[in-house]
Motif scaffolding. Sequence first.
Motif, PDB file in Angstrom:
ATOM      1  N   GLY A   1       0.792  -1.232   0.000  1.00 21.68           N
ATOM      2  CA  GLY A   1       0.000   0.000   0.000  1.00 21.68           C
ATOM      3  C   GLY A   1       0.818   1.272   0.000  1.00 21.68           C
ATOM      4  N   LEU A   2       2.026   1.211  -0.447  1.00 23.41           N
ATOM      5  CA  LEU A   2       2.870   2.404  -0.480  1.00 23.41           C
ATOM      6  C   LEU A   2       2.411   3.365  -1.561  1.00 23.41           C
ATOM      7  CD1 LEU A   2       6.390   0.749  -0.203  1.00 23.41           C
ATOM      8  CD2 LEU A   2       5.010   1.687   1.611  1.00 23.41           C
ATOM      9  N   ASP A   3       2.390   4.651  -1.233  1.00 26.73           N
ATOM     10  CA  ASP A   3       2.103   5.700  -2.200  1.00 26.73           C
ATOM     11  C   ASP A   3       3.395   6.502  -2.360  1.00 26.73           C
ATOM     12  OD1 ASP A   3       1.145   7.656  -3.836  1.00 26.73           O
ATOM     13  OD2 ASP A   3      -0.054   8.642  -2.304  1.00 26.73           O
ATOM     14  N   PHE A   4       4.072   6.276  -3.477  1.00 29.83           N
ATOM     15  CA  PHE A   4       5.385   6.889  -3.657  1.00 29.83           C
ATOM     16  C   PHE A   4       5.328   8.417  -3.684  1.00 29.83           C
ATOM     17  CE2 PHE A   4       6.350   2.617  -5.014  1.00 29.83           C
ATOM     18  CZ  PHE A   4       7.610   2.431  -4.494  1.00 29.83           C
ATOM     19  N   SER A   5       4.219   8.977  -4.129  1.00 27.24           N
ATOM     20  CA  SER A   5       4.148  10.436  -4.215  1.00 27.24           C
ATOM     21  C   SER A   5       4.174  11.092  -2.839  1.00 27.24           C
ATOM     22  CB  SER A   5       2.893  10.859  -4.966  1.00 27.24           C
ATOM     23  OG  SER A   5       1.743  10.460  -4.268  1.00 27.24           O
ATOM     24  N   SER A   6       3.848  10.347  -1.789  1.00 23.37           N
ATOM     25  CA  SER A   6       3.831  10.936  -0.445  1.00 23.37           C
ATOM     26  C   SER A   6       5.136  10.719   0.312  1.00 23.37           C
ATOM     27  CB  SER A   6       2.656  10.365   0.354  1.00 23.37           C
ATOM     28  OG  SER A   6       2.856   8.985   0.576  1.00 23.37           O
ATOM     29  N   TYR A   7       6.149  10.210  -0.346  1.00 27.52           N
ATOM     30  CA  TYR A   7       7.440  10.036   0.326  1.00 27.52           C
ATOM     31  C   TYR A   7       8.305  11.255   0.107  1.00 27.52           C
ATOM     32  CZ  TYR A   7       6.550   5.159   1.381  1.00 27.52           C
ATOM     33  OH  TYR A   7       6.031   4.004   1.884  1.00 27.52           O
ATOM     34  N   PHE A   8       8.582  11.942   1.178  1.00 32.04           N
ATOM     35  CA  PHE A   8       9.418  13.137   1.104  1.00 32.04           C
ATOM     36  C   PHE A   8      10.012  13.403   2.478  1.00 32.04           C
ATOM     37  CE2 PHE A   8       5.111  14.438   2.042  1.00 32.04           C
ATOM     38  CZ  PHE A   8       5.257  15.317   3.096  1.00 32.04           C
ATOM     39  N   ILE A   9      11.026  14.239   2.485  1.00 34.91           N
ATOM     40  CA  ILE A   9      11.660  14.659   3.735  1.00 34.91           C
ATOM     41  C   ILE A   9      11.537  16.174   3.800  1.00 34.91           C
ATOM     42  CG2 ILE A   9      13.837  14.796   5.003  1.00 34.91           C
ATOM     43  CD1 ILE A   9      14.685  12.218   3.556  1.00 34.91           C
ATOM     44  N   VAL A  10      11.039  16.674   4.906  1.00 32.66           N
ATOM     45  CA  VAL A  10      10.898  18.113   5.104  1.00 32.66           C
ATOM     46  C   VAL A  10      12.265  18.670   5.472  1.00 32.66           C
ATOM     47  CG1 VAL A  10       9.745  19.918   6.446  1.00 32.66           C
ATOM     48  CG2 VAL A  10       8.510  17.828   5.846  1.00 32.66           C
ATOM     49  N   LEU A  11      12.697  19.700   4.749  1.00 27.49           N
ATOM     50  CA  LEU A  11      14.021  20.278   4.975  1.00 27.49           C
ATOM     51  C   LEU A  11      13.976  21.640   5.661  1.00 27.49           C
ATOM     52  CD1 LEU A  11      15.616  19.412   1.512  1.00 27.49           C
ATOM     53  CD2 LEU A  11      15.897  18.184   3.659  1.00 27.49           C
ATOM     54  N   GLY A  12      12.797  22.170   5.876  1.00 23.41           N
ATOM     55  CA  GLY A  12      12.701  23.503   6.480  1.00 23.41           C
ATOM     56  C   GLY A  12      11.489  23.627   7.374  1.00 23.41           C
ATOM     57  N   GLU A  13      11.198  24.869   7.734  1.00 19.94           N
ATOM     58  CA  GLU A  13      10.071  25.167   8.616  1.00 19.94           C
ATOM     59  C   GLU A  13       8.742  24.953   7.894  1.00 19.94           C
ATOM     60  OE1 GLU A  13      10.116  26.061  11.901  1.00 19.94           O
ATOM     61  OE2 GLU A  13      12.252  25.605  11.771  1.00 19.94           O
ATOM     62  N   VAL A  14       7.800  24.349   8.604  1.00 20.88           N
ATOM     63  CA  VAL A  14       6.459  24.105   8.078  1.00 20.88           C
ATOM     64  C   VAL A  14       5.529  25.158   8.684  1.00 20.88           C
ATOM     65  CG1 VAL A  14       4.560  22.449   7.979  1.00 20.88           C
ATOM     66  CG2 VAL A  14       6.919  21.645   7.891  1.00 20.88           C
ATOM     67  N   PRO A  15       4.696  25.803   7.868  1.00 22.87           N
ATOM     68  CA  PRO A  15       3.749  26.791   8.418  1.00 22.87           C
ATOM     69  C   PRO A  15       2.818  26.139   9.453  1.00 22.87           C
ATOM     70  CG  PRO A  15       3.788  26.888   6.012  1.00 22.87           C
ATOM     71  CD  PRO A  15       4.607  25.709   6.415  1.00 22.87           C
ATOM     72  N   ALA A  16       2.352  26.937  10.384  1.00 22.30           N
ATOM     73  CA  ALA A  16       1.528  26.436  11.502  1.00 22.30           C
ATOM     74  C   ALA A  16       0.278  25.710  11.014  1.00 22.30           C
ATOM     75  CB  ALA A  16       1.136  27.592  12.419  1.00 22.30           C
ATOM     76  N   ASN A  17      -0.322  26.178   9.915  1.00 24.86           N
ATOM     77  CA  ASN A  17      -1.554  25.543   9.459  1.00 24.86           C
ATOM     78  C   ASN A  17      -1.295  24.197   8.772  1.00 24.86           C
ATOM     79  OD1 ASN A  17      -0.311  26.745   7.259  1.00 24.86           O
ATOM     80  ND2 ASN A  17      -2.234  27.179   6.217  1.00 24.86           N
ATOM     81  N   LEU A  18      -0.034  23.870   8.480  1.00 26.68           N
ATOM     82  CA  LEU A  18       0.291  22.605   7.815  1.00 26.68           C
ATOM     83  C   LEU A  18       1.117  21.665   8.682  1.00 26.68           C
ATOM     84  CD1 LEU A  18       1.113  23.888   4.217  1.00 26.68           C
ATOM     85  CD2 LEU A  18      -0.924  22.681   4.955  1.00 26.68           C
ATOM     86  N   VAL A  19       1.309  21.987   9.939  1.00 27.95           N
ATOM     87  CA  VAL A  19       2.100  21.133  10.823  1.00 27.95           C
ATOM     88  C   VAL A  19       1.437  19.765  10.910  1.00 27.95           C
ATOM     89  CG1 VAL A  19       2.891  20.798  13.208  1.00 27.95           C
ATOM     90  CG2 VAL A  19       3.056  23.043  12.151  1.00 27.95           C
ATOM     91  N   GLY A  20       2.200  18.720  10.717  1.00 26.13           N
ATOM     92  CA  GLY A  20       1.698  17.358  10.770  1.00 26.13           C
ATOM     93  C   GLY A  20       1.097  16.882   9.454  1.00 26.13           C
ATOM     94  N   SER A  21       1.087  17.735   8.443  1.00 22.75           N
ATOM     95  CA  SER A  21       0.509  17.368   7.146  1.00 22.75           C
ATOM     96  C   SER A  21       1.456  16.448   6.380  1.00 22.75           C
ATOM     97  CB  SER A  21       0.236  18.621   6.319  1.00 22.75           C
ATOM     98  OG  SER A  21      -0.195  18.258   5.027  1.00 22.75           O
ATOM     99  N   SER A  22       0.866  15.493   5.687  1.00 25.61           N
ATOM    100  CA  SER A  22       1.668  14.618   4.830  1.00 25.61           C
ATOM    101  C   SER A  22       1.282  14.804   3.365  1.00 25.61           C
ATOM    102  CB  SER A  22       1.480  13.156   5.245  1.00 25.61           C
ATOM    103  OG  SER A  22       0.135  12.778   5.053  1.00 25.61           O
ATOM    104  N   ASP A  23       0.678  15.963   3.071  1.00 28.86           N
ATOM    105  CA  ASP A  23       0.275  16.279   1.701  1.00 28.86           C
ATOM    106  C   ASP A  23       1.434  16.988   1.011  1.00 28.86           C
ATOM    107  OD1 ASP A  23      -0.972  16.840  -0.661  1.00 28.86           O
ATOM    108  OD2 ASP A  23      -2.492  18.161   0.197  1.00 28.86           O
TER     109      ASP A  23
END
Length: 144
Positions: free
Chosen positions: A49-71
């Motif tokens: 059930g892997l979705d390759f498009s959702s594999y990424f590494i966050v390299l910087g600050e995430v805005p408050a409204n998107l914290v915890g988002s995997s989109d």
Amino acid sequence: MLKEFKAFIARGNVLDLAVAVIIGAAFGRIVTSLTDDIIMPLIGRVLGGLDFSSYFIVLGEVPANLVGSSDYAALKKAGVPLLGYGSFITVAVNFLIVAFIIFLLVRAVNRLMPKPDEKPAEPAAEPADIALLREIRDELRRRD
């Protein structure tokens, strides 16, 4: 100048190139759809059930409204620096499909082309006027 341009466009090579570019663009969209909509979901299903498009590494600050988002798309749109290796894997598979199909096309064309070691067709018989001119030339050389 317009006349020259018309002559340039009317030549076969330019028209062939234009057709090739249009077909190539359409073929690229087909391969992208094949990769994104058929192959990668099947690979994801086989791998649990892997979705390759959702594999990424966050390299910087995430805005408050998107914290915890995997989109991935939403984070990328927000300007968050991401290392999207899942998207890269999808594009790499897409490239491999296109490269393999081009290989098959070139291979088929090469099989249709005559091989260099094959004997060429027999030359056409020499025309009578050329033979006569050679005889005259040879006769003149003998007299000198």
